[in-house]
Scaffold this motif. Structure first.
Motif, PDB file in Angstrom:
ATOM      1  N   MET A 113      44.243  57.211  69.469  1.00  0.00           N
ATOM      2  CA  MET A 113      45.822  57.698  70.058  1.00  0.00           C
ATOM      3  C   MET A 113      46.321  58.250  68.173  1.00  0.00           C
ATOM      4  O   MET A 113      46.095  57.336  67.111  1.00  0.00           O
ATOM      5  N   SER A 114      46.530  59.055  68.079  1.00  0.00           N
ATOM      6  CA  SER A 114      47.650  59.900  67.111  1.00  0.00           C
ATOM      7  C   SER A 114      49.170  59.586  67.361  1.00  0.00           C
ATOM      8  O   SER A 114      49.410  60.980  68.176  1.00  0.00           O
ATOM      9  N   TYR A 115      49.858  59.753  66.295  1.00  0.00           N
ATOM     10  CA  TYR A 115      51.103  59.419  66.995  1.00  0.00           C
ATOM     11  C   TYR A 115      51.821  60.328  65.110  1.00  0.00           C
ATOM     12  O   TYR A 115      50.925  59.925  64.151  1.00  0.00           O
ATOM     13  N   LEU A 116      52.798  60.670  65.264  1.00  0.00           N
ATOM     14  CA  LEU A 116      53.811  61.847  64.911  1.00  0.00           C
ATOM     15  C   LEU A 116      54.332  61.066  64.028  1.00  0.00           C
ATOM     16  O   LEU A 116      55.625  60.992  65.282  1.00  0.00           O
ATOM     17  N   LEU A 117      55.120  60.686  62.833  1.00  0.00           N
ATOM     18  CA  LEU A 117      56.288  60.166  63.129  1.00  0.00           C
ATOM     19  C   LEU A 117      56.746  60.365  61.316  1.00  0.00           C
ATOM     20  O   LEU A 117      55.949  60.829  60.052  1.00  0.00           O
ATOM     21  N   LEU A 118      57.840  60.979  61.824  1.00  0.00           N
ATOM     22  CA  LEU A 118      59.020  62.385  60.906  1.00  0.00           C
ATOM     23  C   LEU A 118      60.139  61.965  60.851  1.00  0.00           C
ATOM     24  O   LEU A 118      60.925  60.946  61.123  1.00  0.00           O
ATOM     25  N   HIS A 119      60.531  61.948  59.080  1.00  0.00           N
ATOM     26  CA  HIS A 119      62.148  61.924  59.107  1.00  0.00           C
ATOM     27  C   HIS A 119      62.435  62.167  58.399  1.00  0.00           C
ATOM     28  O   HIS A 119      61.715  63.265  58.058  1.00  0.00           O
ATOM     29  N   SER A 120      63.965  62.215  58.146  1.00  0.00           N
ATOM     30  CA  SER A 120      64.774  63.310  57.147  1.00  0.00           C
ATOM     31  C   SER A 120      66.062  61.899  56.773  1.00  0.00           C
ATOM     32  O   SER A 120      66.352  61.326  56.975  1.00  0.00           O
ATOM     33  N   SER A 121      65.397  61.854  55.565  1.00  0.00           N
ATOM     34  CA  SER A 121      66.075  60.303  53.911  1.00  0.00           C
ATOM     35  C   SER A 121      66.773  60.739  53.273  1.00  0.00           C
ATOM     36  O   SER A 121      66.550  61.892  52.725  1.00  0.00           O
ATOM     37  N   THR A 122      67.880  60.714  53.395  1.00  0.00           N
ATOM     38  CA  THR A 122      68.521  61.045  51.984  1.00  0.00           C
ATOM     39  C   THR A 122      67.999  60.127  50.911  1.00  0.00           C
ATOM     40  O   THR A 122      68.298  60.490  50.210  1.00  0.00           O
ATOM     41  N   ASP A 123      68.556  58.907  51.171  1.00  0.00           N
ATOM     42  CA  ASP A 123      68.229  58.059  50.656  1.00  0.00           C
ATOM     43  C   ASP A 123      66.874  56.699  50.490  1.00  0.00           C
ATOM     44  O   ASP A 123      66.816  55.856  49.264  1.00  0.00           O
ATOM     45  N   GLY A 124      66.206  57.114  50.861  1.00  0.00           N
ATOM     46  CA  GLY A 124      65.232  56.523  51.101  1.00  0.00           C
ATOM     47  C   GLY A 124      65.218  55.501  52.208  1.00  0.00           C
ATOM     48  O   GLY A 124      63.540  54.866  52.305  1.00  0.00           O
ATOM     49  N   GLN A 125      66.149  54.483  52.910  1.00  0.00           N
ATOM     50  CA  GLN A 125      65.917  54.695  53.824  1.00  0.00           C
ATOM     51  C   GLN A 125      65.560  54.258  55.259  1.00  0.00           C
ATOM     52  O   GLN A 125      64.508  54.001  55.780  1.00  0.00           O
ATOM     53  N   THR A 126      65.666  55.086  55.227  1.00  0.00           N
ATOM     54  CA  THR A 126      64.990  55.973  56.470  1.00  0.00           C
ATOM     55  C   THR A 126      63.690  56.388  56.469  1.00  0.00           C
ATOM     56  O   THR A 126      62.704  55.754  57.342  1.00  0.00           O
ATOM     57  N   LYS A 127      63.193  56.245  54.978  1.00  0.00           N
ATOM     58  CA  LYS A 127      61.467  56.361  55.366  1.00  0.00           C
ATOM     59  C   LYS A 127      61.298  55.140  55.434  1.00  0.00           C
ATOM     60  O   LYS A 127      60.073  55.328  56.148  1.00  0.00           O
ATOM     61  N   LYS A 128      61.705  54.419  54.831  1.00  0.00           N
ATOM     62  CA  LYS A 128      61.381  53.152  54.869  1.00  0.00           C
ATOM     63  C   LYS A 128      61.185  52.306  55.838  1.00  0.00           C
ATOM     64  O   LYS A 128      60.284  51.719  56.380  1.00  0.00           O
ATOM     65  N   ILE A 129      61.501  52.571  57.094  1.00  0.00           N
ATOM     66  CA  ILE A 129      61.604  52.026  57.922  1.00  0.00           C
ATOM     67  C   ILE A 129      60.875  52.575  58.781  1.00  0.00           C
ATOM     68  O   ILE A 129      59.933  52.609  59.739  1.00  0.00           O
ATOM     69  N   ILE A 130      60.406  54.098  58.589  1.00  0.00           N
ATOM     70  CA  ILE A 130      59.099  54.562  59.822  1.00  0.00           C
ATOM     71  C   ILE A 130      57.506  54.382  59.262  1.00  0.00           C
ATOM     72  O   ILE A 130      57.167  54.217  59.418  1.00  0.00           O
TER      73      ILE A 130
END
Length: 174
Positions: A1-18
């Motif tokens: 199973m392949s999942y796509l996880l996309l993020h749009s982060s300003t200061d990095g917290q969204t990326k950290k969550i992803i």
């Protein structure tokens, strides 16, 4: 199973969550392709079984890259298993931390041609020492108006990691 996880982060917290969600999914044997919406132009969404999008809010708005992505891929997204989460400092307050009670997320979802199967809102991080002069000044002003910390040395991660983990499990169960 392949999942796509996309993020749009300003200061990095969204990326950290992803990245935390990807770590949890990978521990279950799932393949996760992580991409930055702010840099990616051509994404083949139909190559994935599920798609998760995380986006931060700055000064009341999501990044235009998120809006373009949704407009471009709305038909595919609405025919797949998808999830969305927003990250903002407003969500640090009880009663403003769900898709229904977080004004920015609610407005986005009401106007969005994409309706994800799963939605959430996470509180971000307040990291004054990392901000430039303008952002530091604006965020301090907003925090003063909302009874938040204004000391320019403040560094607080408001993200509820248990809530993130539960969201990852719910995404897996879609």
């Amino acid at each position: 199973m392949s999942y796509l996880l996309l993020h749009s982060s300003t200061d990095g917290q969204t990326k950290k969550i992803i990245l935390k969600i990807a770590e949890q999914l990978r521990s279950l044997g799932r393949q996760c392709d992580i991409r930055d919406l702010n840099n990616e132009k051509n994404i083949n969404v139909i190559a994935y079984e599920k798609i998760l999008v995380g986006a931060s809010i700055r000064y009341g708005h999501f990044n235009k890259a998120l809006l373009r992505f949704v407009a471009t891929h709305q038909n595919q997204l609405n025919s797949m298993k998808t999830a969305f989460f927003a990250v903002n400092l407003t969500a640090r307050k009880e009663g403003k931390n769900t898709p229904e009670t977080n004004a920015y997320t609610r407005k986005f979802l009401e106007k969005s041609p994409w309706q994800p199967n799963l939605k959430s809102v996470f509180a971000g991080a307040l990291m004054y020492p990392q901000y430039g002069w303008f952002d530091k000044t604006m965020i301090r002003f907003i925090m003063k108006m909302t009874d938040g910390p204004t000391d320019p040395k403040t560094e607080i991660e408001y993200t509820d990691w248990d809530k993130v983990s539960l969201f990852a499990r719910e995404f897996e169960d879609l």
